[in-house]
Design an enzyme around this catalytic site. Sequence first.
Site, mmCIF file in Angstrom:
data_model
loop_
_atom_site.group_PDB
_atom_site.id
_atom_site.type_symbol
_atom_site.label_atom_id
_atom_site.label_comp_id
_atom_site.label_asym_id
_atom_site.label_seq_id
_atom_site.Cartn_x
_atom_site.Cartn_y
_atom_site.Cartn_z
ATOM 1 N N ASP A 343 0.846 -1.209 0.000
ATOM 2 C CA ASP A 343 0.000 0.000 0.000
ATOM 3 C C ASP A 343 0.878 1.256 0.000
ATOM 4 O O ASP A 343 2.026 1.233 0.455
ATOM 5 C CB ASP A 343 -0.894 0.011 1.242
ATOM 6 C CG ASP A 343 -0.081 -0.041 2.526
ATOM 7 O OD1 ASP A 343 0.917 -0.785 2.560
ATOM 8 O OD2 ASP A 343 -0.432 0.670 3.486
ATOM 9 N N GLU A 344 0.313 2.324 -0.479
ATOM 10 C CA GLU A 344 0.897 3.656 -0.346
ATOM 11 C C GLU A 344 2.389 3.704 -0.697
ATOM 12 O O GLU A 344 3.174 4.347 0.009
ATOM 13 C CB GLU A 344 0.672 4.190 1.082
ATOM 14 C CG GLU A 344 -0.797 4.376 1.373
ATOM 15 C CD GLU A 344 -1.081 4.827 2.805
ATOM 16 O OE1 GLU A 344 -1.809 5.815 2.951
ATOM 17 O OE2 GLU A 344 -0.607 4.189 3.756
ATOM 18 N N ALA A 345 2.751 3.041 -1.787
ATOM 19 C CA ALA A 345 4.153 3.070 -2.237
ATOM 20 C C ALA A 345 4.351 4.322 -3.088
ATOM 21 O O ALA A 345 4.714 4.252 -4.261
ATOM 22 C CB ALA A 345 4.468 1.804 -3.018
#
Length: 538
Positions: A343-345
């Site tokens: 997530d949220e890379a």
Amino acid sequence: MRQHRTIPRLRLLGSLLLVLAAGVAGTGAAPDGAAAAPAVRPLGDIVPAPTSVRPSGSPYTLTARTAIRVDADSRAARRVGAYLASVLRPATGYPLPVVDDDEARGGIRLRLDARGRELGDEGYRMESGRQGVTLTARTPAGLFHGVQTLRQQLPAAVEHDTPRPGPWTVAGGTITDTPRYGYRGAMLDVSRHFFTVGQVKRYIDQMALYKINTLHLHLSDDQGWRIAVDSWPRLATYGGSTQVGGGQGGFYTKAQYREIVAYAASRHLEVVPEIDMPGHTNAALASYAELNCDGVAPPLYTGTEVGFSSLCVNKDVTYDFVDDVIRELAALTPGRYLHIGGDEAHSTSHEDYVAFMDRVQPVVAKYGKTVIGWHQLAGARPAPGALVQYWGLDRTGDAEKAGVARAAQNGTGLILSPADRLYLDMKYTKDTPLGLSWAGYVEVRRAYDWDPGAYLPGVPASAVRGVEAPLWTETVSSSAHIERMAFPRLLGAAELGWSPAAAHDWEAYRQRLAGQGPRLEAMGVDFHRSPQVPWRTE
Ligand code: ACM
């Protein structure tokens, strides 16, 4: 599988019984206007709602002579019996010996019956009458879930840890019960704040009461690395040395992690460990300079921003690191899954993200585990058999939702954790002292009142493997905090995961949830007393 009475009739009957029982129980007017609970809890007045409830006959009352009878040849059944005894002894004060089933009638019987095909891997049947209560299941897990039903049919006072007067009566009749989904999870973020083994066990015990069968541990993030890795020791000793706000943090030794896994297994929960990659990795990057593209280790991080860190996707050492971590974690974990985050890379380009996931997913398979990733993995190439965990919201864009739906159509399984429904760290209202509100406020009804089977457009119902309620801990740092945010919303997640879609009904749910208030109180859980629920007293 619905035998006997259908759910809508059950609901009507249940409400009627509640009203009648409340009227005739003679427990008097409750303080502060709360409804008094009936003297004998109507059959099926539990959370999650059972599949089928058929009240009949006489109730059963435990006595000082009650024994728990188990199949002589099943150690697993004996363990469930011992667990039941350990739950019931403190408040009842009864000895409740666990004995071999001698076909004598009466008492509490736990029976494993391999022929009960309709009960599946986790279902059970509970038959109660004047002579006793019999739980039947195909598996120890089914018996264990049946034990939770029996426990909830008893007065809430049974949850106290010192003797209470009773009587300890279970309504008569038959419950036949199987889960809607095989994956019914709760996640605890032990990275933003660290939680001790004892704190995790306490939460496991609370989950088990509501038939949750999966504990997802978010073991690494920017603020802390929480699991010992022998081949990269500084991950834990340095990367685990702080937490949000700058406290001392901590990590689990391998022995402690095994202790959590074993304790979860004793409550029929499977542990899903998560190492979040390639973003959310500052604690690792701070521990080993070589994991950074520029070779320079950043400082430890104790704030709450997201999206600033990334493993160096183009360095070979990154994959040595990933292989070592996954190998050691897989060896510690008997469960099927290993969660790789994803997530949220925001500091990783899309091309790099896809390339990273193409290299990392086979490593998980190499060590015998199945990949779970946050739903951004759907935008890469999910490995065959992988599951993605959806954490979007109502306002998430159609393109992102469609990407998840396409993956589901192509065989990727889904776990649903919509942030504006099941994120237990969202504030209930603007006045909730703890928690965040980026996904909005999530009161009890909002958490419960949606259908996982029809939630995302274009997703085949068969792709949905279950639900999970994550608890992120930027603002949460004690068991009291966990409980304030998880309860009562975790019960809604548990019911969404277990109960048939046909039983979904906010009005009926909030009545049954109301009956859990005294139970949570007796357990010492200081839950959110939502005004949406007509809490009962007992
Ligand atoms: C997430 O909440 N970033 C999965």
